[in-house]
Scaffold this active site. Structure first.
Site, PDB file in Angstrom:
ATOM      1  N   ARG A   1      -6.907  -9.472 -12.617  1.00  0.00           N
ATOM      2  CA  ARG A   1      -5.629  -8.790 -12.847  1.00  0.00           C
ATOM      3  C   ARG A   1      -5.379  -8.664 -14.358  1.00  0.00           C
ATOM      4  O   ARG A   1      -4.833  -7.670 -14.824  1.00  0.00           O
ATOM      5  CB  ARG A   1      -4.472  -9.539 -12.191  1.00  0.00           C
ATOM      6  CG  ARG A   1      -4.554  -9.653 -10.684  1.00  0.00           C
ATOM      7  CD  ARG A   1      -4.150  -8.430  -9.926  1.00  0.00           C
ATOM      8  NE  ARG A   1      -2.733  -8.127  -9.977  1.00  0.00           N
ATOM      9  CZ  ARG A   1      -2.181  -7.160  -9.230  1.00  0.00           C
ATOM     10  NH1 ARG A   1      -2.922  -6.434  -8.403  1.00  0.00           N
ATOM     11  NH2 ARG A   1      -0.899  -6.904  -9.313  1.00  0.00           N
TER      12      ARG A   1
ATOM     13  N   HIS B   1      -8.234  -0.848  -8.496  1.00  0.00           N
ATOM     14  CA  HIS B   1      -7.425  -1.784  -7.715  1.00  0.00           C
ATOM     15  C   HIS B   1      -7.977  -3.178  -7.913  1.00  0.00           C
ATOM     16  O   HIS B   1      -9.182  -3.351  -8.078  1.00  0.00           O
ATOM     17  CB  HIS B   1      -7.512  -1.423  -6.217  1.00  0.00           C
ATOM     18  CG  HIS B   1      -7.118  -2.553  -5.303  1.00  0.00           C
ATOM     19  ND1 HIS B   1      -5.810  -2.847  -5.032  1.00  0.00           N
ATOM     20  CD2 HIS B   1      -7.863  -3.478  -4.642  1.00  0.00           C
ATOM     21  CE1 HIS B   1      -5.767  -3.914  -4.215  1.00  0.00           C
ATOM     22  NE2 HIS B   1      -7.003  -4.303  -3.971  1.00  0.00           N
TER      23      HIS B   1
HETATM   24  P1  ATP Z   1      -3.373  -2.196  -6.858  1.00  0.00           P
HETATM   25  O1  ATP Z   1      -2.871  -2.762  -5.542  1.00  0.00           O
HETATM   26  O2  ATP Z   1      -3.879  -0.777  -6.762  1.00  0.00           O
HETATM   27  O3  ATP Z   1      -4.323  -3.106  -7.551  1.00  0.00           O
HETATM   28  P2  ATP Z   1      -1.024  -3.182  -8.138  1.00  0.00           P
HETATM   29  O4  ATP Z   1      -1.251  -4.426  -7.333  1.00  0.00           O
HETATM   30  O5  ATP Z   1      -0.904  -3.325  -9.621  1.00  0.00           O
HETATM   31  O6  ATP Z   1      -2.135  -2.099  -7.853  1.00  0.00           O
HETATM   32  P3  ATP Z   1       0.868  -2.438  -6.159  1.00  0.00           P
HETATM   33  O7  ATP Z   1       2.307  -2.754  -6.284  1.00  0.00           O
HETATM   34  O8  ATP Z   1       0.032  -3.229  -5.197  1.00  0.00           O
HETATM   35  O9  ATP Z   1       0.258  -2.452  -7.618  1.00  0.00           O
HETATM   36  O10 ATP Z   1       0.749  -0.908  -5.784  1.00  0.00           O
HETATM   37  C1  ATP Z   1      -0.442  -0.376  -5.210  1.00  0.00           C
HETATM   38  C2  ATP Z   1      -0.657   1.003  -5.742  1.00  0.00           C
HETATM   39  O11 ATP Z   1       0.431   1.836  -5.335  1.00  0.00           O
HETATM   40  C3  ATP Z   1      -0.660   1.072  -7.268  1.00  0.00           C
HETATM   41  O12 ATP Z   1      -1.953   0.904  -7.796  1.00  0.00           O
HETATM   42  C4  ATP Z   1      -0.141   2.459  -7.538  1.00  0.00           C
HETATM   43  O13 ATP Z   1      -1.191   3.409  -7.547  1.00  0.00           O
HETATM   44  C5  ATP Z   1       0.777   2.724  -6.363  1.00  0.00           C
HETATM   45  N1  ATP Z   1       2.157   2.496  -6.734  1.00  0.00           N
HETATM   46  C6  ATP Z   1       2.791   1.322  -6.830  1.00  0.00           C
HETATM   47  N2  ATP Z   1       4.060   1.473  -7.193  1.00  0.00           N
HETATM   48  C7  ATP Z   1       4.252   2.794  -7.333  1.00  0.00           C
HETATM   49  C8  ATP Z   1       5.342   3.625  -7.683  1.00  0.00           C
HETATM   50  N3  ATP Z   1       6.546   3.096  -7.971  1.00  0.00           N
HETATM   51  N4  ATP Z   1       5.145   4.960  -7.732  1.00  0.00           N
HETATM   52  C9  ATP Z   1       3.948   5.494  -7.430  1.00  0.00           C
HETATM   53  N5  ATP Z   1       2.864   4.780  -7.091  1.00  0.00           N
HETATM   54  C10 ATP Z   1       3.016   3.456  -7.040  1.00  0.00           C
HETATM   55 MG    MG Z   2      -1.600  -4.424  -5.218  1.00  0.00          MG
END
Ligand code: ATP
Ligand code: MG
Length: 139
Positions: free
Chosen positions: A87, A117
């Site tokens: 991360r 991701h």
């Molecule tokens: P990932 O799960 O992809 O590693 P992350 O854990 O940093 O990313 P999460 O909150 O799990 O973030 O969100 C998963 C994915 O959903 C993000 O990678 C992003 O592409 C999308 N996402 C999250 N929040 C938003 C938002 N507010 N608007 C648009 N897309 C979002």
């Molecule tokens: Mg995530």
């Protein structure tokens, strides 16, 4: 004890733009061992299952569309304290807020097109690795 595995996807946007090789090199240099890897295109059903936790969010449909629009590189990565360490390497969800040198800062374009991701907990790392890889596909 912290887990030793995490699951990563190099997302379609990054693959399409030719960043997969550079991303893999940075992952290697950061000390992760690749214990499984595949190059596949997710079906809509698979994507909905993978992102089930986000079902109901206003960005859910977009998320499913972006992750299925082309092939992804799926990586099972091994390192001490893998989830937190990876991360840190990928940076904040929004590339504009990610620290310099992180994968999302280097290769992401927007919160939706954020290049990679990474699992967010040991529990999800196990769930996600079982989602993509059977025992015989891990080395
Ligand atoms: P990932 O799960 O992809 O590693 P992350 O854990 O940093 O990313 P999460 O909150 O799990 O973030 O969100 C998963 C994915 O959903 C993000 O990678 C992003 O592409 C999308 N996402 C999250 N929040 C938003 C938002 N507010 N608007 C648009 N897309 C979002
Ligand atoms: Mg995530």
């Amino acid at each position: 004890m912290k887990g030793r595995i995490t699951l990563s996807l190099i997302k379609p946007y990054a693959v399409k733009n030719g960043y997969a090789g550079q991303i893999l090199a940075i992952i290697n240099e950061a000390g992760f061992r690749i214990s499984a890897m595949k190059y596949i295109q997710l079906s809509t059903n698979q994507a909905k299952k993978f992102y089930a936790i986000h079902n109901g969010q206003n960005y859910f449909d977009k998320l499913v569309n972006f992750i299925t629009e082309g092939p992804v590189v799926v990586l099972l990565l091994e390192k001490e304290d893998a989830v937190a360490s990876y991360r840190k390497l990928i940076g904040a969800t929004d590339p504009h807020k990610a620290e310099d040198g992180t994968l999302r800062k280097l290769f992401g374009a927007s919160i939706e097109l954020n290049a990679v991701h990474g699992s967010d907990s040991d529990e999800n790392a196990i769930r996600e690795s079982n989602f993509f890889f059977s025992e015989t596909e891990r080395f």
